[in-house]
Design a protein around this motif. Structure first.
Motif, PDB file in Angstrom:
ATOM      1  N   PRO A   1       0.812  -1.228   0.000  1.00 13.06           N
ATOM      2  CA  PRO A   1       0.000   0.000   0.000  1.00 13.06           C
ATOM      3  C   PRO A   1       0.841   1.271   0.000  1.00 13.06           C
ATOM      4  CG  PRO A   1      -0.872  -1.584   1.570  1.00 13.06           C
ATOM      5  CD  PRO A   1       0.450  -2.117   1.121  1.00 13.06           C
ATOM      6  N   VAL A   2       1.962   1.252   0.708  1.00 12.64           N
ATOM      7  CA  VAL A   2       2.841   2.425   0.740  1.00 12.64           C
ATOM      8  C   VAL A   2       3.407   2.697  -0.653  1.00 12.64           C
ATOM      9  CG1 VAL A   2       4.916   3.433   1.753  1.00 12.64           C
ATOM     10  CG2 VAL A   2       3.430   1.977   3.147  1.00 12.64           C
ATOM     11  N   VAL A   3       3.852   1.635  -1.321  1.00 13.64           N
ATOM     12  CA  VAL A   3       4.416   1.781  -2.669  1.00 13.64           C
ATOM     13  C   VAL A   3       3.355   2.256  -3.645  1.00 13.64           C
ATOM     14  CG1 VAL A   3       5.467   0.544  -4.606  1.00 13.64           C
ATOM     15  CG2 VAL A   3       6.226   0.079  -2.265  1.00 13.64           C
ATOM     16  N   TYR A   4       2.161   1.648  -3.587  1.00 15.52           N
ATOM     17  CA  TYR A   4       1.113   1.986  -4.547  1.00 15.52           C
ATOM     18  C   TYR A   4       0.586   3.411  -4.354  1.00 15.52           C
ATOM     19  CZ  TYR A   4       0.940  -2.944  -5.831  1.00 15.52           C
ATOM     20  OH  TYR A   4       1.250  -4.197  -6.287  1.00 15.52           O
ATOM     21  N   LEU A   5       0.644   3.903  -3.130  1.00 21.82           N
ATOM     22  CA  LEU A   5       0.163   5.263  -2.888  1.00 21.82           C
ATOM     23  C   LEU A   5       1.177   6.324  -3.313  1.00 21.82           C
ATOM     24  CD1 LEU A   5      -1.562   4.846   0.606  1.00 21.82           C
ATOM     25  CD2 LEU A   5      -2.684   5.430  -1.546  1.00 21.82           C
ATOM     26  N   THR A   6       2.449   5.985  -3.271  1.00 23.16           N
ATOM     27  CA  THR A   6       3.491   6.969  -3.586  1.00 23.16           C
ATOM     28  C   THR A   6       4.042   6.836  -5.007  1.00 23.16           C
ATOM     29  OG1 THR A   6       5.111   5.472  -2.567  1.00 23.16           O
ATOM     30  CG2 THR A   6       4.220   7.250  -1.200  1.00 23.16           C
TER      31      THR A   6
ATOM     32  N   PRO B   1       2.542   6.453  -8.048  1.00 24.70           N
ATOM     33  CA  PRO B   1       1.940   7.234  -9.142  1.00 24.70           C
ATOM     34  C   PRO B   1       2.191   8.736  -9.088  1.00 24.70           C
ATOM     35  CG  PRO B   1       0.341   5.736  -8.115  1.00 24.70           C
ATOM     36  CD  PRO B   1       1.508   5.826  -7.200  1.00 24.70           C
ATOM     37  N   ILE B   2       2.689   9.239  -7.971  1.00 31.10           N
ATOM     38  CA  ILE B   2       2.913  10.687  -7.867  1.00 31.10           C
ATOM     39  C   ILE B   2       3.994  11.106  -8.863  1.00 31.10           C
ATOM     40  CG2 ILE B   2       3.661  12.563  -6.358  1.00 31.10           C
ATOM     41  CD1 ILE B   2       2.700  10.912  -3.985  1.00 31.10           C
ATOM     42  N   PRO B   3       3.725  12.090  -9.728  1.00 33.65           N
ATOM     43  CA  PRO B   3       4.784  12.571 -10.635  1.00 33.65           C
ATOM     44  C   PRO B   3       5.971  13.087  -9.831  1.00 33.65           C
ATOM     45  CG  PRO B   3       2.628  13.434 -11.269  1.00 33.65           C
ATOM     46  CD  PRO B   3       2.447  12.795  -9.930  1.00 33.65           C
ATOM     47  N   LYS B   4       7.122  12.485 -10.045  1.00 33.38           N
ATOM     48  CA  LYS B   4       8.272  12.824  -9.202  1.00 33.38           C
ATOM     49  C   LYS B   4       8.731  14.263  -9.393  1.00 33.38           C
ATOM     50  CE  LYS B   4       7.995   8.662  -7.831  1.00 33.38           C
ATOM     51  NZ  LYS B   4       6.811   8.335  -8.640  1.00 33.38           N
ATOM     52  N   ILE B   5       8.543  14.798 -10.585  1.00 36.21           N
ATOM     53  CA  ILE B   5       8.956  16.174 -10.824  1.00 36.21           C
ATOM     54  C   ILE B   5       8.143  17.142  -9.973  1.00 36.21           C
ATOM     55  CG2 ILE B   5       7.367  16.639 -12.725  1.00 36.21           C
ATOM     56  CD1 ILE B   5      11.071  17.671 -12.497  1.00 36.21           C
TER      57      ILE B   5
ATOM     58  N   ILE C   1      13.894   6.174  -9.997  1.00 36.62           N
ATOM     59  CA  ILE C   1      14.337   4.807 -10.276  1.00 36.62           C
ATOM     60  C   ILE C   1      13.873   3.815  -9.230  1.00 36.62           C
ATOM     61  CG2 ILE C   1      16.387   3.350 -10.590  1.00 36.62           C
ATOM     62  CD1 ILE C   1      17.836   5.779 -11.688  1.00 36.62           C
ATOM     63  N   VAL C   2      13.848   4.199  -7.956  1.00 36.59           N
ATOM     64  CA  VAL C   2      13.688   3.228  -6.874  1.00 36.59           C
ATOM     65  C   VAL C   2      12.353   2.502  -6.932  1.00 36.59           C
ATOM     66  CG1 VAL C   2      12.734   4.905  -5.205  1.00 36.59           C
ATOM     67  CG2 VAL C   2      13.982   2.884  -4.400  1.00 36.59           C
ATOM     68  N   PHE C   3      11.265   3.186  -7.279  1.00 39.08           N
ATOM     69  CA  PHE C   3       9.959   2.522  -7.291  1.00 39.08           C
ATOM     70  C   PHE C   3       9.887   1.475  -8.398  1.00 39.08           C
ATOM     71  CE2 PHE C   3       8.903   6.479  -5.048  1.00 39.08           C
ATOM     72  CZ  PHE C   3       8.202   5.965  -3.969  1.00 39.08           C
ATOM     73  N   GLN C   4      10.456   1.776  -9.548  1.00 41.34           N
ATOM     74  CA  GLN C   4      10.447   0.798 -10.630  1.00 41.34           C
ATOM     75  C   GLN C   4      11.284  -0.421 -10.272  1.00 41.34           C
ATOM     76  OE1 GLN C   4      10.444   1.969 -14.685  1.00 41.34           O
ATOM     77  NE2 GLN C   4      10.125   4.131 -14.252  1.00 41.34           N
TER      78      GLN C   4
END
Length: 248
Positions: free
Chosen positions: A92-97, A99-103, A128-131
């Motif tokens: 859930p932590v990964v999925y919530l963060t 999609p946020i546009p990193k820019i 890179i880290v989320f991918q």
């Protein structure tokens, strides 16, 4: 595909792009679209004196962000892929963060970490880290549970299971995730280098544009493209060496 065929393919693509560039410049006949020969001549004059230091700074930021992403993302992906409890807690932590546009986080990073090197490296890291986490986790989850039974029955430890099963299974998707994220990372790095620094290819290209020096601007773009080619070439070489079982 051997090295000779690969080099031939890259050379043919480069020639095609240069021909298209020359044709467009010849048709438009505008200072803002110079011919390739003029750009490469200018590049030869300014590379060692000006561009080299900017390219080195950009490569350092990419390398630092990539290294940090691998150090954090790969173990986290292994943890989520191999241990279901960890996956239930962390997904859930990964999925919530993710999609946020990193820019969009750049102003926050600059407020928290300043406008210097740290915010730029952290931006590369976040891209890179989320991918890496998702790719490694999904690769490990595709392994049947039965794969582990013989190893554990023979008394294999988790480090041994990781070395002989988990790492070989996750490595191809891990490398693919790095390859996909790298293009976005270079693009975002270009944007971040226009803030709070006087070094980097982003700063050099925008500075040349503001000075209406189109030859230097295009020379910087060419170098940025070659940097991307270098990075992808290094990733391909690492994949060739590390995933030898995939060679055809």
């Amino acid at each position: 595909m051997n090295i000779r065929h690969t080099m031939t393919a890259y050379l043919a693509a480069a020639v095609l792009l240069l021909v298209l560039w020359y044709v467009i410049a010849a048709i438009m006949q505008l200072p803002i679209v110079p011919t390739p020969d003029k750009v490469f001549l200018k590049l030869g004059h300014v590379f060692r004196q000006y561009i080299l230091v900017h390219a080195a700074w950009s490569l350092w930021r990419i390398a630092a962000g990539l290294g940090l992403a691998v150090l954090v993302g790969y173990p986290l992906g292994v943890l989520m892929g191999h241990f279901k409890r960890a996956d239930r807690f962390l997904s859930p932590v990964v999925y919530l963060t993710y999609p946020i546009p990193k820019i969009a986080l750049l102003p926050i990073l600059m407020l928290l970490a300043g406008v210097g090197e740290l915010s730029k490296i952290l931006m590369i890291f976040l891209i890179i880290v989320f991918q890496v986490v998702v790719a490694v986790r999904d690769a490990i989850r595709t392994l049947p549970v039965e794969t582990y039974y013989p190893l554990y029955s023979l008394g294999a430890s988790f480090p041994q299971v990781f070395r002989f099963v988990i790492m070989p299974a996750s490595l191809p998707k891990f490398i693919t995730a790095i390859r996909v994220a790298m293009a976005t990372a270079v693009s975002v790095l270009f944007f971040t280098e226009t803030f709070g620094t006087k070094f980097g290819m982003g700063y050099y290209i925008m500075d040349a544009w503001l000075r209406v020096n189109y030859l230097e601007m295009y020379a910087g773009i060419v170098v940025l493209s070659l940097m991307g080619l270098l990075l992808f070439g290094l990733i391909d070489a690492f994949e060739y060496a590390a995933c030898h079982w995939q060679r055809k």
